[in-house]
Motif scaffolding. Structure first.
Motif, PDB file in Angstrom:
ATOM      1  N   TYR A  49       0.837  -1.205   0.000  1.00  0.00           N
ATOM      2  CA  TYR A  49       0.000   0.000   0.000  1.00  0.00           C
ATOM      3  C   TYR A  49       0.870   1.252   0.000  1.00  0.00           C
ATOM      4  O   TYR A  49       2.055   1.204   0.296  1.00  0.00           O
ATOM      5  N   ALA A  50       0.217   2.374  -0.341  1.00  0.00           N
ATOM      6  CA  ALA A  50       0.840   3.700  -0.213  1.00  0.00           C
ATOM      7  C   ALA A  50       0.146   4.393   0.958  1.00  0.00           C
ATOM      8  O   ALA A  50      -1.082   4.338   1.083  1.00  0.00           O
ATOM      9  N   LEU A  51       0.907   5.025   1.803  1.00  0.00           N
ATOM     10  CA  LEU A  51       0.354   5.691   2.979  1.00  0.00           C
ATOM     11  C   LEU A  51      -0.048   7.126   2.632  1.00  0.00           C
ATOM     12  O   LEU A  51       0.732   7.871   2.027  1.00  0.00           O
ATOM     13  N   TYR A  52      -1.255   7.499   2.997  1.00  0.00           N
ATOM     14  CA  TYR A  52      -1.768   8.867   2.853  1.00  0.00           C
ATOM     15  C   TYR A  52      -2.293   9.309   4.207  1.00  0.00           C
ATOM     16  O   TYR A  52      -2.669   8.477   5.039  1.00  0.00           O
ATOM     17  N   ALA A  53      -2.355  10.616   4.411  1.00  0.00           N
ATOM     18  CA  ALA A  53      -2.961  11.149   5.629  1.00  0.00           C
ATOM     19  C   ALA A  53      -3.729  12.417   5.285  1.00  0.00           C
ATOM     20  O   ALA A  53      -3.263  13.249   4.502  1.00  0.00           O
ATOM     21  N   SER A  54      -4.920  12.540   5.855  1.00  0.00           N
ATOM     22  CA  SER A  54      -5.622  13.821   5.824  1.00  0.00           C
ATOM     23  C   SER A  54      -5.209  14.537   7.108  1.00  0.00           C
ATOM     24  O   SER A  54      -5.122  13.932   8.178  1.00  0.00           O
ATOM     25  N   HIS A  55      -4.929  15.821   7.001  1.00  0.00           N
ATOM     26  CA  HIS A  55      -4.335  16.589   8.095  1.00  0.00           C
ATOM     27  C   HIS A  55      -5.103  17.908   8.209  1.00  0.00           C
ATOM     28  O   HIS A  55      -4.979  18.770   7.354  1.00  0.00           O
ATOM     29  N   ALA A  56      -5.939  18.007   9.222  1.00  0.00           N
ATOM     30  CA  ALA A  56      -6.733  19.230   9.418  1.00  0.00           C
ATOM     31  C   ALA A  56      -6.271  19.922  10.697  1.00  0.00           C
ATOM     32  O   ALA A  56      -6.134  19.288  11.740  1.00  0.00           O
ATOM     33  N   VAL A  57      -6.043  21.215  10.583  1.00  0.00           N
ATOM     34  CA  VAL A  57      -5.623  22.016  11.735  1.00  0.00           C
ATOM     35  C   VAL A  57      -6.829  22.826  12.214  1.00  0.00           C
ATOM     36  O   VAL A  57      -7.525  23.459  11.409  1.00  0.00           O
ATOM     37  N   TRP A  58      -7.051  22.778  13.515  1.00  0.00           N
ATOM     38  CA  TRP A  58      -8.179  23.461  14.149  1.00  0.00           C
ATOM     39  C   TRP A  58      -7.666  24.416  15.215  1.00  0.00           C
ATOM     40  O   TRP A  58      -6.596  24.204  15.788  1.00  0.00           O
ATOM     41  N   GLU A  59      -8.435  25.447  15.514  1.00  0.00           N
ATOM     42  CA  GLU A  59      -8.057  26.389  16.576  1.00  0.00           C
ATOM     43  C   GLU A  59      -7.992  25.693  17.934  1.00  0.00           C
ATOM     44  O   GLU A  59      -7.195  26.066  18.784  1.00  0.00           O
ATOM     45  N   SER A  60      -8.851  24.680  18.134  1.00  0.00           N
ATOM     46  CA  SER A  60      -8.888  23.977  19.418  1.00  0.00           C
ATOM     47  C   SER A  60      -9.526  22.603  19.245  1.00  0.00           C
ATOM     48  O   SER A  60     -10.208  22.342  18.241  1.00  0.00           O
ATOM     49  N   LYS A  61      -9.332  21.757  20.229  1.00  0.00           N
ATOM     50  CA  LYS A  61      -9.981  20.448  20.216  1.00  0.00           C
ATOM     51  C   LYS A  61     -11.492  20.620  20.285  1.00  0.00           C
ATOM     52  O   LYS A  61     -12.243  19.883  19.635  1.00  0.00           O
ATOM     53  N   ALA A  62     -11.952  21.610  21.044  1.00  0.00           N
ATOM     54  CA  ALA A  62     -13.393  21.864  21.156  1.00  0.00           C
ATOM     55  C   ALA A  62     -13.992  22.229  19.794  1.00  0.00           C
ATOM     56  O   ALA A  62     -15.092  21.777  19.457  1.00  0.00           O
ATOM     57  N   ALA A  63     -13.283  23.028  18.994  1.00  0.00           N
ATOM     58  CA  ALA A  63     -13.775  23.395  17.659  1.00  0.00           C
ATOM     59  C   ALA A  63     -13.888  22.154  16.782  1.00  0.00           C
ATOM     60  O   ALA A  63     -14.873  21.979  16.057  1.00  0.00           O
ATOM     61  N   PHE A  64     -12.893  21.265  16.852  1.00  0.00           N
ATOM     62  CA  PHE A  64     -12.936  20.019  16.088  1.00  0.00           C
ATOM     63  C   PHE A  64     -14.126  19.171  16.533  1.00  0.00           C
ATOM     64  O   PHE A  64     -14.889  18.668  15.708  1.00  0.00           O
ATOM     65  N   GLU A  65     -14.301  18.997  17.829  1.00  0.00           N
ATOM     66  CA  GLU A  65     -15.389  18.171  18.345  1.00  0.00           C
ATOM     67  C   GLU A  65     -16.752  18.739  17.970  1.00  0.00           C
ATOM     68  O   GLU A  65     -17.676  17.978  17.657  1.00  0.00           O
ATOM     69  N   THR A  66     -16.878  20.062  17.967  1.00  0.00           N
ATOM     70  CA  THR A  66     -18.136  20.691  17.541  1.00  0.00           C
ATOM     71  C   THR A  66     -18.412  20.364  16.080  1.00  0.00           C
ATOM     72  O   THR A  66     -19.535  20.043  15.702  1.00  0.00           O
ATOM     73  N   TRP A  67     -17.367  20.423  15.247  1.00  0.00           N
ATOM     74  CA  TRP A  67     -17.534  20.093  13.835  1.00  0.00           C
ATOM     75  C   TRP A  67     -18.005  18.649  13.656  1.00  0.00           C
ATOM     76  O   TRP A  67     -18.855  18.357  12.826  1.00  0.00           O
ATOM     77  N   THR A  68     -17.457  17.712  14.453  1.00  0.00           N
ATOM     78  CA  THR A  68     -17.826  16.297  14.292  1.00  0.00           C
ATOM     79  C   THR A  68     -19.295  16.044  14.616  1.00  0.00           C
ATOM     80  O   THR A  68     -19.828  14.998  14.254  1.00  0.00           O
ATOM     81  N   LYS A  69     -19.956  16.983  15.264  1.00  0.00           N
ATOM     82  CA  LYS A  69     -21.380  16.841  15.602  1.00  0.00           C
ATOM     83  C   LYS A  69     -22.273  17.690  14.695  1.00  0.00           C
ATOM     84  O   LYS A  69     -23.465  17.793  14.922  1.00  0.00           O
TER      85      LYS A  69
END
Length: 110
Positions: A49-69
């Protein structure tokens, strides 16, 4: 700052199809509060396989968690199963909180 990454093991010979899938995908991040930037990364090629990664930078963990909902998250992942034939297994999520950040010094005024 918080970094959310998914690692994908892409089947050899399917790399272009995987990249094209991401290029035409509506990711829905650019209008989400707390989102900073996104990168799709291509890594090393392994035996099967070839390894890929999606890499998203967020202002905070809380902002990321809000997005996931959010509806934007559901919309971004609505067709996520289309990539299954291109990958070996499911993506592996990794989340990181920034503990130290260094940036280049700004050049002194001449």
């Amino acid at each position: 700052m918080y970094i959310a990454m998914n690692r994908f093991r892409v089947r050899l010979g399917k790399e272009s199809a995987f990249e094209e899938l991401w290029a035409r995908r509506e990711i829905h991040l650019d209008r989400v509060p707390g989102f900073v930037e996104f990168h799709l990364l291509r890594g090393p090629v392994r035996e099967d396989y070839a390894l890929y990664a999606s890499h998203a930078v967020w202002e905070s963990k809380a902002a990321f968690e809000t997005w996931t909902k959010s509806e934007a998250f559901r919309a971004a992942h609505r067709d996520a199963g289309q990539g299954a034939p291109l990958t070996v297994g499911h993506p592996e999520f990794e989340g990181f909180e920034t503990m130290l950040e260094l940036r280049p010094a700004t050049p002194a005024a001449a």
